[in-house]
Design a protein around this motif. Sequence first.
Motif, mmCIF file in Angstrom:
data_model
loop_
_atom_site.group_PDB
_atom_site.id
_atom_site.type_symbol
_atom_site.label_atom_id
_atom_site.label_comp_id
_atom_site.label_asym_id
_atom_site.label_seq_id
_atom_site.Cartn_x
_atom_site.Cartn_y
_atom_site.Cartn_z
ATOM 1 N N ASP A 1 44.009 -38.160 88.813
ATOM 2 C CA ASP A 1 45.007 -37.733 89.804
ATOM 3 C C ASP A 1 44.375 -37.547 91.178
ATOM 4 O OD1 ASP A 1 47.594 -37.154 90.655
ATOM 5 O OD2 ASP A 1 47.332 -34.991 90.379
ATOM 6 N N ALA A 2 43.525 -38.489 91.549
ATOM 7 C CA ALA A 2 42.897 -38.439 92.867
ATOM 8 C C ALA A 2 43.937 -38.590 93.957
ATOM 9 C CB ALA A 2 41.864 -39.561 92.985
ATOM 10 N N THR A 3 43.860 -37.727 94.951
ATOM 11 C CA THR A 3 44.736 -37.855 96.110
ATOM 12 C C THR A 3 44.385 -39.110 96.895
ATOM 13 O OG1 THR A 3 44.610 -35.436 96.265
ATOM 14 C CG2 THR A 3 45.693 -36.599 98.081
ATOM 15 N N ILE A 4 43.080 -39.350 97.050
ATOM 16 C CA ILE A 4 42.582 -40.552 97.721
ATOM 17 C C ILE A 4 41.694 -41.305 96.748
ATOM 18 C CG2 ILE A 4 41.235 -41.479 99.636
ATOM 19 C CD1 ILE A 4 41.991 -38.977 101.240
ATOM 20 N N THR A 5 42.088 -42.532 96.446
ATOM 21 C CA THR A 5 41.342 -43.424 95.565
ATOM 22 C C THR A 5 40.517 -44.371 96.421
ATOM 23 O OG1 THR A 5 43.001 -43.338 93.806
ATOM 24 C CG2 THR A 5 41.603 -45.295 93.890
ATOM 25 N N MET A 6 39.253 -44.564 96.057
ATOM 26 C CA MET A 6 38.406 -45.521 96.768
ATOM 27 C C MET A 6 38.372 -46.842 96.006
ATOM 28 S SD MET A 6 37.557 -43.738 99.365
ATOM 29 C CE MET A 6 36.498 -44.980 100.111
ATOM 30 N N CYS A 7 38.400 -47.949 96.737
ATOM 31 C CA CYS A 7 38.295 -49.239 96.067
ATOM 32 C C CYS A 7 36.875 -49.435 95.536
ATOM 33 C CB CYS A 7 38.702 -50.377 97.001
ATOM 34 S SG CYS A 7 37.598 -50.676 98.387
ATOM 35 N N PHE A 8 36.742 -50.237 94.513
ATOM 36 C CA PHE A 8 35.456 -50.487 93.865
ATOM 37 C C PHE A 8 34.691 -51.523 94.678
ATOM 38 C CE2 PHE A 8 32.926 -52.289 90.201
ATOM 39 C CZ PHE A 8 32.221 -51.129 89.935
ATOM 40 N N ASP A 9 33.425 -51.226 94.971
ATOM 41 C CA ASP A 9 32.626 -52.147 95.783
ATOM 42 C C ASP A 9 31.204 -52.218 95.250
ATOM 43 O OD1 ASP A 9 31.891 -49.562 96.512
ATOM 44 O OD2 ASP A 9 31.504 -50.077 98.594
ATOM 45 N N GLU A 10 30.463 -53.199 95.733
ATOM 46 C CA GLU A 10 29.049 -53.295 95.408
ATOM 47 C C GLU A 10 28.245 -52.641 96.524
ATOM 48 O OE1 GLU A 10 25.375 -56.346 94.382
ATOM 49 O OE2 GLU A 10 27.134 -57.115 95.436
ATOM 50 N N CYS A 11 27.362 -51.745 96.148
ATOM 51 C CA CYS A 11 26.475 -51.091 97.108
ATOM 52 C C CYS A 11 25.104 -51.729 96.983
ATOM 53 C CB CYS A 11 26.404 -49.589 96.840
ATOM 54 S SG CYS A 11 28.006 -48.786 96.932
ATOM 55 N N LEU A 12 24.819 -52.657 97.883
ATOM 56 C CA LEU A 12 23.587 -53.424 97.808
ATOM 57 C C LEU A 12 22.392 -52.576 98.188
ATOM 58 C CD1 LEU A 12 22.606 -56.374 97.321
ATOM 59 C CD2 LEU A 12 22.682 -56.662 99.803
ATOM 60 N N GLN A 13 21.310 -52.735 97.453
ATOM 61 C CA GLN A 13 20.073 -52.058 97.795
ATOM 62 C C GLN A 13 19.440 -52.727 99.011
ATOM 63 O OE1 GLN A 13 18.847 -49.293 96.350
ATOM 64 N NE2 GLN A 13 20.490 -49.177 94.839
ATOM 65 N N LEU A 14 19.142 -51.948 100.034
ATOM 66 C CA LEU A 14 18.508 -52.474 101.243
ATOM 67 C C LEU A 14 17.034 -52.086 101.261
ATOM 68 C CD1 LEU A 14 21.301 -51.709 103.878
ATOM 69 C CD2 LEU A 14 20.853 -53.861 102.664
ATOM 70 N N PRO A 15 16.173 -52.862 101.947
ATOM 71 C CA PRO A 15 16.519 -54.039 102.744
ATOM 72 C C PRO A 15 16.842 -55.246 101.868
ATOM 73 C CG PRO A 15 14.154 -53.722 102.714
ATOM 74 C CD PRO A 15 14.729 -52.535 102.018
ATOM 75 N N ALA A 16 17.611 -56.180 102.462
ATOM 76 C CA ALA A 16 17.980 -57.413 101.776
ATOM 77 C C ALA A 16 18.158 -58.497 102.825
ATOM 78 C CB ALA A 16 19.264 -57.212 100.977
ATOM 79 N N THR A 17 18.160 -59.732 102.383
ATOM 80 C CA THR A 17 18.346 -60.845 103.310
ATOM 81 C C THR A 17 19.782 -60.887 103.811
ATOM 82 O OG1 THR A 17 18.978 -62.405 101.576
ATOM 83 C CG2 THR A 17 16.615 -62.166 102.048
ATOM 84 N N THR A 18 19.990 -61.548 104.941
ATOM 85 C CA THR A 18 21.339 -61.700 105.484
ATOM 86 C C THR A 18 22.234 -62.412 104.486
ATOM 87 O OG1 THR A 18 20.502 -61.764 107.741
ATOM 88 C CG2 THR A 18 22.697 -62.674 107.372
ATOM 89 N N GLU A 19 21.693 -63.390 103.786
ATOM 90 C CA GLU A 19 22.477 -64.139 102.800
ATOM 91 C C GLU A 19 22.915 -63.236 101.657
ATOM 92 O OE1 GLU A 19 19.564 -65.050 104.049
ATOM 93 O OE2 GLU A 19 20.196 -66.753 105.291
#
Length: 375
Positions: free
Chosen positions: A137-155
Amino acid sequence: MKFNWQGVAVDGSARAGTMNTAHGNVPTPTFMPVGTAGTVKAMTMDAVRATGAGIVLGNTYHLMLRPGAERVQMAGGLHRFMDWPGPILTDSGGFQVMSLGALRKLDEDGVTFRSHLDGSAHRLTPERSTQIQHALDATITMCFDECLQLPATTEAIAASMQLSMRWAARSREAFVARDGYAQFGIVQGGTDPALRADSVRALLEIGFEGYAVGGLAVGEGQQLMFATLDATVPLLPATAPRYLMGVGTPDDLLGGVQRGIDMFDCVMPTRAGRTARAYTGFGQLNLRNARHADDLGPLEPGCACLACTRHSRAYLHHLFRAEEMLGPMLLTWHNLEYYQSLMRGIRAAILQQRLESHAGSLRRAWAGSGAAASA
């Protein structure tokens, strides 16, 4: 009532407003105490309310593992379960899953991972994450995303951002709209302005009630974080709330507000409270330091928290030296009180069109004692 954000005042890029939700209204800018597993660590919810907090954060990953989203749902939802009738924002679990490293496997559909608690196998997809947040029953739901570990290449950053945008579309499709509830999209793209702009365009095409900036405060440094905000925040709708995820120190919050951010969360004030570190208007203090042993004055004069109004620095020092659990409880209360007081002062300065001078005063005071607030 419908979920919305109403602007009240603007000072430069900073803005003050009110976020109206099914579980109450929240003045912004605002800081959300982190209640990852259905509790703000070392705090009762009465104590959290006493600090003036208007909204708290819960977490999909931790709550799905323990006690289980369906169990929380049977208990009446997270509001009733944790005794917080006000708004709750739930993180989608993406960051926690990605931090598992070898314990998780990513594919186009979602993530398979093993619990850090008992090694049991689980699966999270955009649809399942959204379903869990509905069960909570979250008032605000966050969409599911990938949290990339940095540093990483631009690609790699570009590929991760594009995957997150595809997942955002699926999260939105799975979201069940209800009056007063919302779902936020999350802008990704590392510190690359062009990728951030591409992410914003994709999210705007999908359409959300609010927008978060994710993937920052992961080691890139404050200057680069602020530069990324400078390039990203102006692209976001002026009529929707803006949330900077996982940030941060008092100076981070101030800088974020100056760049148009409305909402923040971070574990720093509670984690610091458990390790004898106090945030104050004159910088950070370590209550284990021997210089506090005979100091009978308050931790911070004028602070309304129980640690400051009822106890001395000497007593707090003693509690930590004696490893008494009351020490972390009192200092966590103080730190959350300080963060809420900081946000109230910033909001008042925006309303009075004096944020620049107020920000200068805050930063001079933080630095003046030789203990920078962001140290």
